[in-house]
Enzyme design. Structure first.
Site, short mmCIF file in Angstrom:
data_model
loop_
_atom_site.label_atom_id
_atom_site.label_comp_id
_atom_site.label_asym_id
_atom_site.label_seq_id
_atom_site.Cartn_x
_atom_site.Cartn_y
_atom_site.Cartn_z
N ASN A 89 -6.38 117.07 109.07
CA ASN A 89 -6.75 117.98 110.15
C ASN A 89 -8.24 118.27 110.08
OD1 ASN A 89 -4.03 118.13 110.96
ND2 ASN A 89 -3.62 119.76 109.47
N GLY A 95 -6.55 122.08 113.54
CA GLY A 95 -5.64 122.89 112.72
C GLY A 95 -6.04 122.97 111.26
N GLN A 96 -7.30 122.66 110.96
CA GLN A 96 -7.75 122.72 109.56
C GLN A 96 -7.89 124.16 109.11
OE1 GLN A 96 -11.46 120.68 108.78
NE2 GLN A 96 -11.17 120.76 106.55
N HIS A 102 -8.85 116.97 102.99
CA HIS A 102 -7.56 116.67 102.35
C HIS A 102 -6.70 115.83 103.28
CE1 HIS A 102 -7.37 120.59 104.38
NE2 HIS A 102 -6.12 120.30 104.71
N HIS A 104 -2.82 115.02 104.04
CA HIS A 104 -1.42 115.39 103.83
C HIS A 104 -0.61 114.10 103.71
CE1 HIS A 104 -1.83 119.69 105.28
NE2 HIS A 104 -2.86 119.16 105.91
#
Ligand code: 5GP
Length: 116
Positions: A89, A95-96, A102, A104
């Site tokens: 994100n 939506g970070q 990172h 997911h």
């Protein structure tokens, strides 16, 4: 925006807070998400403090390639032979919530598409 080293993930890298670590090498670290959205939900992060894909520099090419190889290896290690998803994100609309890059790694159930 805080420097990535100030994020919760920086604290995990420095072992200032605990995490359920599943993989580590010189370049990256992988640990289980504290609020899993699937039976397997792992976060794969670079040790270098990179904010997100929008802030990548040419010198980051090798570490990102390495991380994609490790994502595949971790998914295999987790038994995700039926498929899985790798997602990152970026920024507010993406939506970070943690501003340390990172990926997911999600799996262990059928994942819907498109995302919300
Ligand atoms: P984002 O929303 O930035 O894409 O993802 C951040 C992720 O970090 C979320 O899935 C959230 O559950 C996870 N997270 C936030 N704080 C912690 C923490 O302290 N430990 C772990 N293991 N995961 C965290």
């Amino acid at each position: 925006m805080n420097a990535p080293s100030d994020t919760i993930f920086g604290k995990i890298i420095r072992r200032e807070i605990p995490a359920n670590i599943v993989y580590e090498d010189d370049l990256c670290l992988a640990f289980r998400d504290v609020a899993p959205q699937a039976p397997v939900h792992i976060l794969l992060i670079p040790k270098k403090p990179i904010v997100n894909l929008s802030t990548l520099e040419p010198e980051d090419q090798a570490v990102l390639g390495h991380m994609m190889l490790m994502a595949s290896q971790i998914a295999a290690q987790e038994g995700l032979s039926n498929g899985y998803r790798v997602v990152t994100n970026i920024g507010e609309d993406g939506g970070q919530t943690v501003y340390h890059l990172h990926f997911h790694i999600l799996g262990g159930r059928a994942l819907s598409w498109p995302p919300g």
